[in-house]
Scaffold this active site. Structure first.
Site, PDB file in Angstrom:
ATOM      1  N   TYR A   1      48.598 -28.534   2.728  1.00  0.00           N
ATOM      2  CA  TYR A   1      49.335 -29.756   3.105  1.00  0.00           C
ATOM      3  C   TYR A   1      49.026 -30.890   2.124  1.00  0.00           C
ATOM      4  O   TYR A   1      49.929 -31.582   1.628  1.00  0.00           O
ATOM      5  CB  TYR A   1      48.925 -30.135   4.526  1.00  0.00           C
ATOM      6  CG  TYR A   1      49.700 -31.269   5.149  1.00  0.00           C
ATOM      7  CD1 TYR A   1      50.975 -31.062   5.670  1.00  0.00           C
ATOM      8  CD2 TYR A   1      49.136 -32.536   5.241  1.00  0.00           C
ATOM      9  CE1 TYR A   1      51.671 -32.110   6.264  1.00  0.00           C
ATOM     10  CE2 TYR A   1      49.833 -33.583   5.824  1.00  0.00           C
ATOM     11  CZ  TYR A   1      51.096 -33.363   6.339  1.00  0.00           C
ATOM     12  OH  TYR A   1      51.780 -34.404   6.919  1.00  0.00           O
TER      13      TYR A   1
ATOM     14  N   VAL B   1      65.423 -26.983   4.477  1.00  0.00           N
ATOM     15  CA  VAL B   1      65.191 -27.741   3.234  1.00  0.00           C
ATOM     16  C   VAL B   1      64.604 -26.891   2.114  1.00  0.00           C
ATOM     17  O   VAL B   1      64.708 -27.254   0.938  1.00  0.00           O
ATOM     18  CB  VAL B   1      64.275 -28.973   3.465  1.00  0.00           C
ATOM     19  CG1 VAL B   1      64.948 -30.006   4.352  1.00  0.00           C
ATOM     20  CG2 VAL B   1      62.900 -28.571   3.995  1.00  0.00           C
TER      21      VAL B   1
ATOM     22  N   LEU C   1      71.421 -39.351   4.707  1.00  0.00           N
ATOM     23  CA  LEU C   1      71.034 -37.996   5.108  1.00  0.00           C
ATOM     24  C   LEU C   1      69.562 -38.048   5.502  1.00  0.00           C
ATOM     25  O   LEU C   1      68.723 -38.471   4.704  1.00  0.00           O
ATOM     26  CB  LEU C   1      71.228 -37.023   3.940  1.00  0.00           C
ATOM     27  CG  LEU C   1      70.722 -35.604   4.183  1.00  0.00           C
ATOM     28  CD1 LEU C   1      71.579 -34.887   5.217  1.00  0.00           C
ATOM     29  CD2 LEU C   1      70.716 -34.808   2.883  1.00  0.00           C
TER      30      LEU C   1
ATOM     31  N   SER D   1      50.641 -30.270  -1.185  1.00  0.00           N
ATOM     32  CA  SER D   1      52.101 -30.471  -1.116  1.00  0.00           C
ATOM     33  C   SER D   1      52.435 -31.959  -1.111  1.00  0.00           C
ATOM     34  O   SER D   1      53.377 -32.405  -1.775  1.00  0.00           O
ATOM     35  CB  SER D   1      52.700 -29.788   0.122  1.00  0.00           C
ATOM     36  OG  SER D   1      52.374 -30.490   1.317  1.00  0.00           O
TER      37      SER D   1
ATOM     38  N   ILE E   1      50.340 -40.570  12.955  1.00  0.00           N
ATOM     39  CA  ILE E   1      51.478 -41.073  13.730  1.00  0.00           C
ATOM     40  C   ILE E   1      51.634 -40.199  14.974  1.00  0.00           C
ATOM     41  O   ILE E   1      51.563 -38.962  14.879  1.00  0.00           O
ATOM     42  CB  ILE E   1      52.775 -41.032  12.881  1.00  0.00           C
ATOM     43  CG1 ILE E   1      52.564 -41.705  11.511  1.00  0.00           C
ATOM     44  CG2 ILE E   1      53.939 -41.666  13.643  1.00  0.00           C
ATOM     45  CD1 ILE E   1      52.137 -43.154  11.550  1.00  0.00           C
TER      46      ILE E   1
ATOM     47  N   ALA F   1      65.316 -34.442  11.172  1.00  0.00           N
ATOM     48  CA  ALA F   1      65.816 -35.442  12.128  1.00  0.00           C
ATOM     49  C   ALA F   1      65.571 -35.063  13.579  1.00  0.00           C
ATOM     50  O   ALA F   1      65.741 -35.894  14.472  1.00  0.00           O
ATOM     51  CB  ALA F   1      67.303 -35.685  11.888  1.00  0.00           C
TER      52      ALA F   1
ATOM     53  N   SER G   1      51.676 -38.452   2.663  1.00  0.00           N
ATOM     54  CA  SER G   1      50.723 -38.541   3.772  1.00  0.00           C
ATOM     55  C   SER G   1      49.429 -39.083   3.198  1.00  0.00           C
ATOM     56  O   SER G   1      49.158 -38.929   1.997  1.00  0.00           O
ATOM     57  CB  SER G   1      50.471 -37.131   4.343  1.00  0.00           C
ATOM     58  OG  SER G   1      49.286 -37.110   5.107  1.00  0.00           O
TER      59      SER G   1
END
Ligand code: NAI
Length: 247
Positions: A152, A61, A10, A155, A185, A14, A140
């Protein structure tokens, strides 16, 4: 990589830059892919190009009911999931003094609550089928602190603690749990940052460039495979050799 062929994975997020690359890499390794995202039409397009059997499912999610609905509606041939790649994530950047409640709450909800629900679902699924598995969460390098990313960064730092605890609790079910902390990235999330800031970031990376989504997908495939059978509870940094944590 060893032990991946014919497994079912899963992959959340995606439809995004990294999630899309993870779905493709796992499919190339012979993994059956459930591509999950809240952007359903984009995910449907992702699965059409994959080299192993794959389906697209709609998932928010951050919502427990959405996880439960998604699992309940899986076709039988995709129901035995052993690889859970929790990739979905968002950012809402603003300096700490100016940050709004909604910006804090939405990022914590999607990134941290979303990863928690993903880990909980994974542990329950693997405990039920009893065949072991692997969870890969996405942190991250923002875990080290970054300007304008209090929500961020918090989290993602939370995800490292979640990963460690899930590894401890998952061990009895033969499930390994690891996180990846990517640096910068090249995905839409990053390319939306102003040019001058991106140039400054590039100067601080030993590799002299941003990473490609495929380079994170390779780490996901490794951590999911039996080649990583002695690795659990870790957060693996993949940042091209960043010389500062200030991303
Ligand atoms: P992206 O923005 O290209 O993809 C994120 C995907 O998550 C999108 O398809 C979006 O629809 C999906 N998503 C967002 N909220 C969702 C929700 N509530 N439920 C289901 N799906 C949802 O971002 P990218 O760059 O591919 O990032 C993927 C992960 O990697 C994120 O967790 C991000 O924080 C993390 N990351 C990215 C880095 C980068 O430089 N791109 C660096 C470090 C970590």
């Amino acid at each position: 990589m060893r032990g991946l062929a014919k497994k079912t994975a899963l992959v959340t997020g995606a439809a995004g830059g990294i999630g899309r690359a993870v779905a493709a890499r796992l499919a190339d390794e012979g993994v059956r892919v459930i591509a999950a995202d809240r952007d359903h039409s984009a995910t449907q397009e992702v699965v059409t190009g994959l080299s192993s059997p794959a389906i697209a499912v709609e998932l928010d999610v951050a919502e427990r009911a959405s996880w439960e609905r998604m699992i309940a509606q899986l076709p039988a041939e995709f129901a035995e999931i052993s690889i859970f790649a929790n990739i979905a994530g968002i950012n809402r950047d603003r300096s700490l003094m100016k940050m709004q409640d909604e910006e804090w709450d939405s990022v914590i909800n999607v990134n941290l609550r979303g990863s928690w629900l993903g880990c909980q679902t994974a542990l329950r699924q693997v405990a039920e089928h009893g065949k072991g598995g692997a969870i890969i969460n996405i942190a991250s390098t923002a875990i080290f602190g970054t300007y304008g990313q209090a929500n961020y960064s918090a989290s993602k730092a939370g995800i490292t603690g979640l990963t460690r605890t899930a590894a401890i609790e998952g061990a009895r079910h033969n499930i390994r749990v690891n996180a990846i902390a990517p640096g910068v990235i090249s995905t839409p999330m990053v390319m939306a940052v102003p040019d001058d800031i991106r140039a400054k970031w590039t100067d601080q990376i030993l590799a002299g460039r941003f990473g490609d989504p495929e380079e994170i997908a390779a780490v996901v495939a490794f951590l999911a495979s039996e080649d990583a059978s002695y690795i659990t509870g870790q957060t693996l940094v993949a940042d091209g050799g960043a010389t500062t944590g200030d991303f």
